[in-house]
Structures are given as C-alpha cells and as structure tokens.
Design a protein around this motif. Structure first.
Motif, PDB file in Angstrom:
ATOM      1  N   GLY A  60      34.224  55.563  48.640  1.00 44.95           N
ATOM      2  CA  GLY A  60      35.474  54.912  48.999  1.00 44.95           C
ATOM      3  C   GLY A  60      35.488  53.398  48.909  1.00 44.95           C
ATOM      4  N   TYR A  61      34.432  52.813  48.348  1.00 39.07           N
ATOM      5  CA  TYR A  61      34.390  51.353  48.238  1.00 39.07           C
ATOM      6  C   TYR A  61      35.283  50.834  47.109  1.00 39.07           C
ATOM      7  CZ  TYR A  61      30.396  51.509  51.386  1.00 39.07           C
ATOM      8  OH  TYR A  61      29.588  51.719  52.470  1.00 39.07           O
ATOM      9  N   ILE A  62      35.483  51.641  46.084  1.00 39.01           N
ATOM     10  CA  ILE A  62      36.353  51.286  44.965  1.00 39.01           C
ATOM     11  C   ILE A  62      37.145  52.522  44.572  1.00 39.01           C
ATOM     12  CG2 ILE A  62      34.834  49.479  44.039  1.00 39.01           C
ATOM     13  CD1 ILE A  62      33.874  51.576  41.960  1.00 39.01           C
ATOM     14  N   ARG A  63      38.179  52.300  43.786  1.00 41.69           N
ATOM     15  CA  ARG A  63      38.922  53.409  43.177  1.00 41.69           C
ATOM     16  C   ARG A  63      38.754  53.302  41.667  1.00 41.69           C
ATOM     17  NH1 ARG A  63      44.831  52.633  45.602  1.00 41.69           N
ATOM     18  NH2 ARG A  63      44.316  50.563  44.824  1.00 41.69           N
ATOM     19  N   LEU A  64      38.514  54.414  41.026  1.00 40.87           N
ATOM     20  CA  LEU A  64      38.319  54.416  39.580  1.00 40.87           C
ATOM     21  C   LEU A  64      39.573  54.005  38.834  1.00 40.87           C
ATOM     22  CD1 LEU A  64      36.229  57.699  39.321  1.00 40.87           C
ATOM     23  CD2 LEU A  64      35.378  55.341  39.155  1.00 40.87           C
ATOM     24  N   THR A  65      40.721  54.108  39.507  1.00 39.72           N
ATOM     25  CA  THR A  65      41.993  53.709  38.893  1.00 39.72           C
ATOM     26  C   THR A  65      42.316  52.233  39.113  1.00 39.72           C
ATOM     27  OG1 THR A  65      43.121  54.452  40.900  1.00 39.72           O
ATOM     28  CG2 THR A  65      42.989  56.017  39.055  1.00 39.72           C
ATOM     29  N   ASP A  66      41.476  51.520  39.874  1.00 40.17           N
ATOM     30  CA  ASP A  66      41.706  50.088  40.073  1.00 40.17           C
ATOM     31  C   ASP A  66      41.679  49.372  38.733  1.00 40.17           C
ATOM     32  OD1 ASP A  66      41.881  50.380  42.791  1.00 40.17           O
ATOM     33  OD2 ASP A  66      39.834  49.698  43.218  1.00 40.17           O
ATOM     34  N   ASN A  67      42.584  48.402  38.574  1.00 37.89           N
ATOM     35  CA  ASN A  67      42.659  47.648  37.323  1.00 37.89           C
ATOM     36  C   ASN A  67      41.818  46.381  37.378  1.00 37.89           C
ATOM     37  OD1 ASN A  67      44.466  49.141  35.595  1.00 37.89           O
ATOM     38  ND2 ASN A  67      46.121  48.611  37.009  1.00 37.89           N
ATOM     39  N   ILE A  68      41.172  46.085  36.271  1.00 38.57           N
ATOM     40  CA  ILE A  68      40.457  44.828  36.071  1.00 38.57           C
ATOM     41  C   ILE A  68      41.166  44.086  34.940  1.00 38.57           C
ATOM     42  CG2 ILE A  68      38.262  43.749  35.457  1.00 38.57           C
ATOM     43  CD1 ILE A  68      38.128  45.295  38.080  1.00 38.57           C
ATOM     44  N   VAL A  69      41.525  42.841  35.188  1.00 39.35           N
ATOM     45  CA  VAL A  69      42.190  42.038  34.161  1.00 39.35           C
ATOM     46  C   VAL A  69      41.126  41.272  33.380  1.00 39.35           C
ATOM     47  CG1 VAL A  69      43.866  40.230  33.692  1.00 39.35           C
ATOM     48  CG2 VAL A  69      44.251  41.815  35.594  1.00 39.35           C
ATOM     49  N   LEU A  70      41.105  41.455  32.076  1.00 39.16           N
ATOM     50  CA  LEU A  70      40.117  40.799  31.227  1.00 39.16           C
ATOM     51  C   LEU A  70      40.386  39.298  31.166  1.00 39.16           C
ATOM     52  CD1 LEU A  70      37.735  41.203  29.230  1.00 39.16           C
ATOM     53  CD2 LEU A  70      39.445  41.406  27.407  1.00 39.16           C
ATOM     54  N   SER A  71      39.378  38.516  31.509  1.00 44.81           N
ATOM     55  CA  SER A  71      39.473  37.065  31.453  1.00 44.81           C
ATOM     56  C   SER A  71      38.396  36.527  30.519  1.00 44.81           C
ATOM     57  CB  SER A  71      39.277  36.457  32.844  1.00 44.81           C
ATOM     58  OG  SER A  71      40.262  36.937  33.743  1.00 44.81           O
ATOM     59  N   ASP A  72      38.625  35.316  30.004  1.00 46.56           N
ATOM     60  CA  ASP A  72      37.666  34.735  29.054  1.00 46.56           C
ATOM     61  C   ASP A  72      36.269  34.624  29.646  1.00 46.56           C
ATOM     62  OD1 ASP A  72      39.419  34.508  26.930  1.00 46.56           O
ATOM     63  OD2 ASP A  72      40.024  32.464  27.425  1.00 46.56           O
ATOM     64  N   PHE A  73      36.168  34.276  30.928  1.00 45.61           N
ATOM     65  CA  PHE A  73      34.848  34.065  31.525  1.00 45.61           C
ATOM     66  C   PHE A  73      34.044  35.356  31.619  1.00 45.61           C
ATOM     67  CE2 PHE A  73      37.149  35.353  35.345  1.00 45.61           C
ATOM     68  CZ  PHE A  73      36.208  36.089  36.046  1.00 45.61           C
ATOM     69  N   MET A  74      34.724  36.511  31.525  1.00 47.53           N
ATOM     70  CA  MET A  74      34.033  37.798  31.595  1.00 47.53           C
ATOM     71  C   MET A  74      33.381  38.187  30.271  1.00 47.53           C
ATOM     72  SD  MET A  74      36.895  40.148  33.458  1.00 47.53           S
ATOM     73  CE  MET A  74      37.454  39.890  35.134  1.00 47.53           C
ATOM     74  N   LYS A  75      33.836  37.597  29.188  1.00 43.33           N
ATOM     75  CA  LYS A  75      33.465  38.105  27.865  1.00 43.33           C
ATOM     76  C   LYS A  75      32.005  37.835  27.533  1.00 43.33           C
ATOM     77  CE  LYS A  75      38.156  37.724  26.003  1.00 43.33           C
ATOM     78  NZ  LYS A  75      39.018  37.079  25.002  1.00 43.33           N
ATOM     79  N   THR A  76      31.371  38.879  27.012  1.00 39.73           N
ATOM     80  CA  THR A  76      29.963  38.832  26.641  1.00 39.73           C
ATOM     81  C   THR A  76      29.816  39.380  25.232  1.00 39.73           C
ATOM     82  OG1 THR A  76      29.377  39.265  28.947  1.00 39.73           O
ATOM     83  CG2 THR A  76      27.636  39.535  27.314  1.00 39.73           C
ATOM     84  N   ALA A  77      29.129  38.648  24.379  1.00 35.05           N
ATOM     85  CA  ALA A  77      28.971  39.079  22.983  1.00 35.05           C
ATOM     86  C   ALA A  77      27.986  40.233  22.887  1.00 35.05           C
ATOM     87  CB  ALA A  77      28.526  37.896  22.134  1.00 35.05           C
TER      88      ALA A  77
END
Length: 259
Positions: A60-77
């Motif tokens: 119950g700590y997270i929901r699999l349907t929770d949305n994550i918004v992609l941001s530039d700082f997250m990007k990994t090559a």
C-alpha cells in the motif's frame, strides 16, 4: 557424459569468465558451474527492482496506476527509449516496470530505484536469500563505478530468485505471476533463445556491458519447465558472450526437451 560435464567442458574451453546455474523444475535437478562467481549484474538487477516495486504496491505504499511525469532531469542514456522522448509524457508505475524489463529502459529503472530506495531493494535480496546480490548504483552512473560502487549478482542467486517467483513466493502468488508475464514479453533477444526453436517460451531478462553478457530466465516446455542463468564476462567480444550463452542454453534444452 552428463549435462554438467558437457557444460563444464564448454566453459573450460570458452575463454573469459562464465557462470551457469540450472534447475529442472520437474525433477529438482540442479547443475552449477561457477554458479557463485560474482559478476557485475548489468540489467539482470532490474528483476529485483521490479520485485521491490510490486512489494511496495502490495503493502500500500504506492499504487501501480500512479502517474509519473517524465522530466529532463530523469532521463538516462543507454538502453531504452524514454530518454529520446519529449518531457511531460505521463507513465504509470506499472508501465515503467514493463519498459524497464522488456526493453531494459534505463530511465524507467532509475525512476523506479528512486521510488524503491536501494536499501529496500538490498533488504529484499537478503530476505530472498540472494547473498551475492547487491545494488549500489543507478544505471549508467559511471562516477559510482569509478568510486568502487557497482551492482553485483551471481547465476545461483538469479536462479533462486526466478525459482521463488515460479513458486509464487516473490511478494505473493499474484505478483509473482504478474512478474513472470512481463518477463515473457522480453524484446531484447539473441542469448538464451539464440539456438532454440522460435516457439519456445522464455520468461527472461538479459544484461549487457562491455565484454559482458548475461541472460537469466524460466524456459517453459511441454513436459518440463526449467530455470537457466548464464553469466559471462571478459569475453573477446560481446558476440562471443551471446553465443556462449546460446550454446549452453541449447545443451540444456536438448537434455530436457524430451525429459
């Protein structure tokens, strides 16, 4: 000669470092050659990241349907596609899990590591008896590697993890089935499957770094399912590693297909 002897002879003459762990899920037979040799885990560690995220969802700590918004700082090559996309796309946590596994997306993996926390992932490894498995860095963190922090595992640990998943004991039966179904959708091919018939179903996760190739998975046959984890390092080329995995996989398949 026995299957163990065939694999041992192949490994002895292949060059580089090769570790193999096999478990026949019908008979319980186990075969190991350098099965506790530690390797940089590459992307095989993503199976454990997935497991910890599903554990958090169950608790119950997270929901699999929770949305994550992609941001530039997250990007990994490296592997994957998310770093090629425009920011502000939304993905559910479960979609990130799928991308992390089936195309080995590094951006998805790093976002999920932040959600899970490395100490929790390592605690899960310990709880599951994966005593040679440890995560100490994110994907593509070369500075961490330079400072001596890397992610490690061994063939025996990955076989143990997949066996517990097959038995419904990773998180629980429902989530174990979910994880296996995602692993069945693997798109990074050309290792365990290289020399097998096209219709053989494998739930698996490869890993790749320079001169290093791994593939760990559950092979589903008509009369016999089995787990096979093959790890290679210090091979002359990555293709040599992939072919070695493929040849060992074919030996095991030929032994068990009519068992």
């Amino acid at each position: 000669m026995s299957l163990h002897d065939d694999i041992m002879n192949f490994v002895s003459n292949a060059g580089g470092d090769i570790g193999v762990s096999v478990k026949n899920l019908k008979t319980g037979e186990m075969i190991g050659v350098n099965e506790e040799m530690m390797f940089p885990s590459a992307s095989t560690i993503k199976i454990l990241i997935m497991a910890q995220i599903y554990k958090m969802a169950k608790e119950g700590y997270i929901r699999l349907t929770d949305n994550i918004v992609l941001s530039d700082f997250m990007k990994t090559a490296g592997s994957g596609v998310l770093y090629q996309l425009n920011s502000k796309h939304k993905f559910t946590i479960e979609e990130l899990i799928t991308l992390m596994i089936i195309i080995s997306d590094n951006t998805a993996a790093n976002v999920l590591i932040d959600i899970a926390d490395m100490k929790n992932i390592n605690k899960m490894a310990e709880d599951l008896g994966l005593f040679h498995t440890k995560i100490q860095r994110k994907m593509m963190d070369f500075e961490a590697i330079k400072s001596g922090k890397d992610n490690y595992t061994c063939p025996k640990d990955m076989t143990r993890l997949l066996e517990q998943m097959y038995s419904g004991k990773v998180v629980d039966e429902e989530y174990s089935i979910k994880m296996i179904e995602i692993l069945k959708k693997q798109q990074d091919l050309g290792r365990l499957d290289m020399y097998l018939p096209d219709d053989v179903l494998i739930a698996h996760k490869p890993g790749e770094l320079k001169s290093l190739e791994h593939d760990v998975g559950i092979v589903f046959l008509k009369d016999c399912d089995y787990i096979i984890s093959v790890m290679t390092n210090n091979m002359n080329t990555n293709l040599d590693g992939k072919m070695a995995i493929g040849k060992i996989s074919k030996m095991v398949y030929d032994e068990y297909v009519n068992a």
